[in-house]
Design an enzyme around this catalytic site. Structure first.
Site, PDB file in Angstrom:
ATOM      1  N   LYS A   1      50.468  49.669  49.907  1.00 30.37           N
ATOM      2  CA  LYS A   1      49.463  49.223  50.748  1.00 30.37           C
ATOM      3  C   LYS A   1      49.095  49.953  51.716  1.00 30.37           C
ATOM      4  O   LYS A   1      48.056  49.889  51.932  1.00 30.37           O
ATOM      5  CB  LYS A   1      50.394  47.841  51.395  1.00 30.37           C
TER       6      LYS A   1
ATOM      7  N   GLU B   1      61.947  43.860  43.148  1.00 25.47           N
ATOM      8  CA  GLU B   1      61.379  44.043  44.535  1.00 25.47           C
ATOM      9  C   GLU B   1      62.819  44.203  45.277  1.00 25.47           C
ATOM     10  O   GLU B   1      62.826  44.838  46.383  1.00 25.47           O
ATOM     11  CB  GLU B   1      60.380  43.210  44.955  1.00 25.47           C
TER      12      GLU B   1
ATOM     13  N   HIS C   1      59.984  38.216  17.483  1.00 21.69           N
ATOM     14  CA  HIS C   1      59.395  38.880  16.348  1.00 21.69           C
ATOM     15  C   HIS C   1      58.684  40.077  16.925  1.00 21.69           C
ATOM     16  O   HIS C   1      57.712  40.639  16.328  1.00 21.69           O
ATOM     17  CB  HIS C   1      58.177  38.126  15.724  1.00 21.69           C
TER      18      HIS C   1
HETATM   19  O1  PA5 Z   1      57.994  39.815  48.141  1.00 20.44           O
HETATM   20  C1  PA5 Z   1      56.958  40.250  48.862  1.00 20.44           C
HETATM   21  O2  PA5 Z   1      57.154  40.136  50.443  1.00 20.44           O
HETATM   22  C2  PA5 Z   1      55.747  40.739  48.404  1.00 20.44           C
HETATM   23  O3  PA5 Z   1      55.740  40.827  47.037  1.00 20.44           O
HETATM   24  C3  PA5 Z   1      54.659  40.041  48.932  1.00 20.44           C
HETATM   25  O4  PA5 Z   1      54.806  38.616  48.542  1.00 20.44           O
HETATM   26  C4  PA5 Z   1      53.361  40.651  48.232  1.00 20.44           C
HETATM   27  O5  PA5 Z   1      53.324  41.810  48.698  1.00 20.44           O
HETATM   28  C5  PA5 Z   1      52.069  39.678  49.146  1.00 20.44           C
HETATM   29  O6  PA5 Z   1      52.298  39.888  50.237  1.00 20.44           O
HETATM   30  P1  PA5 Z   1      51.572  38.754  51.361  1.00 20.44           P
HETATM   31  O7  PA5 Z   1      52.113  37.171  51.031  1.00 20.44           O
HETATM   32  O8  PA5 Z   1      51.774  39.267  52.500  1.00 20.44           O
HETATM   33  O9  PA5 Z   1      50.252  38.924  51.003  1.00 20.44           O
END
Ligand code: PA5
Length: 471
Positions: free
Chosen positions: A439, A296, A325
């Site tokens: 989202k 990410e 394996h």
């Molecule tokens: O790294 C990030 O910001 C995202 O992966 C969030 O952790 C994930 O989308 C969940 O978001 P939130 O904690 O706002 O529910």
């Protein structure tokens, strides 16, 4: 809880990158010049000037009061409940899962109560209806404390879980559900904070400037860890030590900067896959947590200057020796498109001797008198050797032991590595526009107010052609 102290030098994580370099690997190895050709100095300076905005870097240092609060709440939860359920996803779930696996008993939930350091832990990070039903089959809500975690306070998956759980709790407990529900969220943004205030919940905050995937060392991760009896002070002390080590401006002495430089130089050679291969079951979900952090943070269409770069390196989770394996055939004889990072442990917490038996079958009895500790170490060394011999890039992160201090070091090491890689690639490692897009599309499909335009955009997407559907 008894506070353990750690010998920092003895617990220091080391990096062995011989197998990345030409001297060892031959022509397919990197040269020092390739590393030096990266914009190292610019990236080092950027890490210094941007430190103030990277609030996650201060988490090992600025949470004395919050740690006390967490420990008090954790003690109360341990006394009152049989189960602790985290509701969250992505950065709000992967860290708690990884740390629990690393630092609690490998069959923690199956242990009898008196052998556990706290209630059973469940981290529910999906909206698969079968899974939610399965959870409800195995917990008694009256004896369960829920911790809903969402930094944005608006993630649909987490909100759906919260709606289900609050409904069940209201039915079981009546008006006041604050005894069974804890919230962790932003101090003012999003909907969870509103709900937390309305329901009068104990609330922990995700500090400003700490993004989801960089949040394990704040209440997002610390609450569940403390509830399960993990030494969160040692976790933070390990991270603080790694903060010291990763302030070294010499890239070749700074483990995080060095690992980032190795990966970015490898990417320039076409190694667009990064395999993280821990040789310990305790660390297998660290690879999951890391996959999110790396993917990410670095998977970005545009760079800092606005040009399209389509950057990133696909993380792959692999477990030693299990995946020897299933995947190592590919790593030794497949394309030169990956870096394999071994994550090894010098000293396991347990020893398992291999007893005498079948002495008349030498192909079996050669194992007798050894330990599984020796076997796993030999298999790792052998796999490192095989991958090196085949000319494929690999290096090793060596942990002296798996304990709260070294896990704190490791998490922080990976976070700084990721941030530095972002600087080397000249991109923003801290946003996630691709995730946000998904989202928003979900909101539109489910009719969330304010997303009519997005819904129209989705409706205008090319229709699926029957010609491309096999019936
Ligand atoms: O790294 C990030 O910001 C995202 O992966 C969030 O952790 C994930 O989308 C969940 O978001 P939130 O904690 O706002 O529910």
């Amino acid at each position: 809880m008894e506070q353990k102290t750690f010998d920092r030098e003895a617990m220091r994580i080391r990096i062995d990158y011989n197998n990345m370099m030409q001297e060892t690997l031959g022509a397919r190895g990197l040269t020092k010049d390739e590393l030096l050709a990266l914009p190292l100095e610019t990236a080092v300076q950027a890490m210094k000037t941007k430190r103030g905005s990277m609030k996650w870097r201060e988490l090992p240092h600025n949470q004395d009061e919050i740690v006390k609060e967490i420990e008090a709440v954790a003690k109360d939860v341990r006394e009152r409940f049989d189960n602790f359920v985290v509701l969250g996803i992505g950065g709000s779930a992967l860290g708690p899962i990884a740390v629990q696996q690393a630092l609690s008993h490998l069959h923690y939930n199956d242990l009898p109560k008196e052998k556990r350091n706290g209630p059973r832990l469940y981290v529910e990070d999906n909206v698969d209806p079968e899974r939610m039903n399965a959870l409800l089959d195995v917990i008694d809500v009256n004896k369960t404390c829920f911790n809903v975690i969402t930094k944005s306070g608006s993630t649909s998956e987490t909100m759906s879980q919260l709606l289900i759980v609050t409904d069940i709790l209201h039915k079981a407990l009546g008006e006041d559900i604050s005894t069974h529900l804890i919230a962790t969220t932003d101090h003012e943004k999003g909907n969870l904070i509103k709900i937390a205030k309305r329901e009068n919940l104990t609330t922990f905050y995700v500090p400003d400037g700490v993004g989801g995937r960089f949040s394990e060392l704040c209440p997002v991760g610390l609450v569940a860890a403390a509830v399960c009896g993990i030494d969160i002070r040692a976790l933070l002390a390990g991270a603080a030590y790694m903060d010291e080590l990763t302030q070294n401006e010499n890239v070749f002495e700074n483990p995080a900067y060095l690992m980032a430089a190795l990966q970015v130089a490898a990417m320039k050679r076409g190694a667009n896959i990064h395999v993280l291969m821990p040789y310990a079951d305790s660390l297998k979900y660290i690879a999951d947590w890391y996959a999110q952090l790396w993917a990410e943070s670095l998977g970005k269409r545009v760079g800092n200057d606005g040009t399209e770069i389509y950057a990133g390196q696909t993380p792959v989770k692999s477990l030693g020796v299990t995946d020897q394996h299933s995947q190592v055939q590919l790593y030794t004889e497949g394309p030169f498109d990956k870096v394999v990072t071994f994550l090894s442990v010098d000293k396991y917490r347990k020893t398992m001797p291999i007893p005498e038996g079948y002495l008349d079958i030498p192909d079996v009895s050669f194992l007798c008198g050894h330990t599984q500790n020796e076997l796993i170490a030999a298999e790792e060394a052998a796999t490192e050797y095989a991958i090196m011999k085949s000319g494929h890039l690999n290096y090793a992160i060596r942990m002296p032991e798996v304990n709260a201090f070294t896990v704190g070091e490791l998490l922080y090491l990976f976070e700084v590595q990721t941030a530095f890689a972002g600087e080397l690639l000249s991109l923003n490692a801290f946003d996630q526009p691709g995730v946000e897009e998904g989202k928003k599309a979900t909101y539109a499909l489910l009719g969330k107010p304010g997303f009519a335009e997005k819904k129209a955009e989705l409706d205008a997407a090319p229709a699926k052609l029957d010609a491309y559907i096999v019936k």
